[in-house]
Design a protein around this motif. Sequence first.
Motif, mmCIF file in Angstrom:
data_model
loop_
_atom_site.group_PDB
_atom_site.id
_atom_site.type_symbol
_atom_site.label_atom_id
_atom_site.label_comp_id
_atom_site.label_asym_id
_atom_site.label_seq_id
_atom_site.Cartn_x
_atom_site.Cartn_y
_atom_site.Cartn_z
ATOM 1 N N PHE A 11 0.665 -11.127 -26.139
ATOM 2 C CA PHE A 11 -0.419 -10.426 -26.656
ATOM 3 C C PHE A 11 -0.859 -9.504 -25.372
ATOM 4 O O PHE A 11 -0.636 -9.586 -24.126
ATOM 5 N N GLY A 12 -1.802 -8.597 -25.984
ATOM 6 C CA GLY A 12 -2.755 -7.842 -24.970
ATOM 7 C C GLY A 12 -1.866 -7.110 -23.907
ATOM 8 O O GLY A 12 -0.873 -6.532 -24.390
ATOM 9 N N ALA A 13 -2.729 -6.945 -22.700
ATOM 10 C CA ALA A 13 -1.904 -6.190 -21.680
ATOM 11 C C ALA A 13 -0.371 -6.573 -21.552
ATOM 12 O O ALA A 13 0.497 -6.113 -21.182
ATOM 13 N N LEU A 49 -1.745 -8.275 -13.249
ATOM 14 C CA LEU A 49 -2.730 -8.735 -14.033
ATOM 15 C C LEU A 49 -3.695 -9.851 -13.435
ATOM 16 O O LEU A 49 -3.154 -10.449 -12.486
ATOM 17 N N ASN A 50 -4.657 -10.085 -13.762
ATOM 18 C CA ASN A 50 -5.752 -10.897 -13.036
ATOM 19 C C ASN A 50 -5.483 -12.379 -13.223
ATOM 20 O O ASN A 50 -5.777 -13.270 -12.402
ATOM 21 N N ILE A 76 -0.264 -15.530 -22.291
ATOM 22 C CA ILE A 76 -1.644 -15.192 -22.569
ATOM 23 C C ILE A 76 -2.325 -14.299 -21.180
ATOM 24 O O ILE A 76 -2.512 -15.004 -20.205
ATOM 25 N N PRO A 77 -2.385 -13.210 -21.426
ATOM 26 C CA PRO A 77 -3.094 -12.130 -20.127
ATOM 27 C C PRO A 77 -4.531 -12.763 -20.155
ATOM 28 O O PRO A 77 -4.965 -13.256 -21.111
ATOM 29 N N PRO A 78 -5.363 -12.079 -19.356
ATOM 30 C CA PRO A 78 -6.772 -12.449 -19.267
ATOM 31 C C PRO A 78 -7.231 -12.423 -20.744
ATOM 32 O O PRO A 78 -7.301 -11.017 -21.103
ATOM 33 N N VAL A 79 -8.239 -13.114 -21.137
ATOM 34 C CA VAL A 79 -8.629 -12.918 -22.418
ATOM 35 C C VAL A 79 -9.913 -11.957 -22.543
ATOM 36 O O VAL A 79 -10.847 -12.140 -21.315
ATOM 37 N N SER A 80 -10.531 -11.489 -23.312
ATOM 38 C CA SER A 80 -11.691 -10.385 -23.222
ATOM 39 C C SER A 80 -12.229 -10.535 -24.760
ATOM 40 O O SER A 80 -12.580 -9.598 -25.095
ATOM 41 N N GLY A 81 -12.318 -11.901 -25.348
ATOM 42 C CA GLY A 81 -13.282 -11.607 -26.674
ATOM 43 C C GLY A 81 -14.666 -11.562 -26.607
ATOM 44 O O GLY A 81 -14.987 -11.529 -25.288
ATOM 45 N N GLY A 82 -15.299 -11.789 -27.719
ATOM 46 C CA GLY A 82 -16.774 -11.383 -27.614
ATOM 47 C C GLY A 82 -17.255 -10.086 -27.778
ATOM 48 O O GLY A 82 -16.498 -9.167 -27.632
ATOM 49 N N GLU B 48 -7.448 -8.223 -30.823
ATOM 50 C CA GLU B 48 -6.657 -8.951 -31.449
ATOM 51 C C GLU B 48 -6.746 -10.370 -30.850
ATOM 52 O O GLU B 48 -7.153 -10.783 -29.932
ATOM 53 N N HIS B 78 -15.452 -14.093 -35.789
ATOM 54 C CA HIS B 78 -15.039 -13.244 -34.558
ATOM 55 C C HIS B 78 -13.995 -12.245 -35.188
ATOM 56 O O HIS B 78 -13.087 -12.499 -36.140
ATOM 57 N N VAL B 90 -18.570 -10.268 -32.874
ATOM 58 C CA VAL B 90 -18.547 -11.856 -32.868
ATOM 59 C C VAL B 90 -19.859 -12.157 -33.444
ATOM 60 O O VAL B 90 -21.177 -11.733 -32.822
ATOM 61 N N ILE B 119 -8.400 -14.416 -27.218
ATOM 62 C CA ILE B 119 -8.815 -12.819 -27.983
ATOM 63 C C ILE B 119 -8.796 -11.618 -27.035
ATOM 64 O O ILE B 119 -9.145 -12.354 -25.863
ATOM 65 N N TRP B 131 -7.041 -2.541 -21.364
ATOM 66 C CA TRP B 131 -7.343 -3.731 -21.642
ATOM 67 C C TRP B 131 -8.377 -4.382 -20.944
ATOM 68 O O TRP B 131 -8.317 -4.467 -19.668
ATOM 69 N N ALA B 134 -8.227 -7.010 -17.711
ATOM 70 C CA ALA B 134 -6.814 -7.583 -17.589
ATOM 71 C C ALA B 134 -6.348 -7.363 -16.026
ATOM 72 O O ALA B 134 -5.766 -7.989 -15.324
#
Lengths: 82, 143
Positions: A11-13, A49-50, A76-82, B48, B78, B90, B119, B131, B134
């Motif tokens: 996923f992601g980055a 990656l962080n 799973i790279p660093p998450v950034s939801g919200g 995503e 979300h 969200v 997410i 990203w 990241a």
Amino acid sequence: MTVQKLKLKIFGAARDIMGGRELEIEVNGQTVGALRQTLFTLYPALKQLNSLLIAVNQKYAADDSLIHESDEIAVIPPVSGG
Amino acid sequence: MIKITQKAIDVQKVIDTASSLGAGAVNVFIGTVRDNAHKKNVRWLEYEAYEAMAVAEIRMIIEEATHRWKLLGWAVSHRIGTLKPGEVAVVVAVSTAHRKDSFEACEFIIDAIKAKAPIWKKEVFEGGEEWVSANPQMVMHTN
């Protein structure tokens, strides 16, 4: 040592770095730590990656957790939801 | 209700789902897309999710919240996909007997979702994309 062919969801980055949403890689070892080391060797840019976590069967897994070819494994790279 | 959706979030529906006749407070957090980041104009965000695990993580977060506060109702939705500035990304809603618990529980839930749920969002600027969170300070340039 056991060589395992692991199917990864990415996923992601991490996907941009590894070049695919799903990849199969060979890992010499049976732990999450062995997988992470293999990923850092194959894709050194992941080290920038962080953080880089591994989820096994939809749960975050520590480096000493065992993994099997039948597991659902995600990068799973660093998450950034919200 | 825990929902990860491509469609625009119906905020009122999330609130209604969390509401309870026994509650004196409904607390709602609505996260929206900002039109700027790092002093640049954001054109849109690409969200995503690892959907099955995101739902599982959010469920664990809600379980922890229900141990810490007496929640009479709750709901989380979300959005994923392409979101433009101003759109709702969200919504977290909780209902409790009194307002203090509702503020605390709602803040706990959204903070934990941001920290743990798998997410991701990518900010797309004029001439570049990144990203979020990241890398230390890298912006990938597309042209």
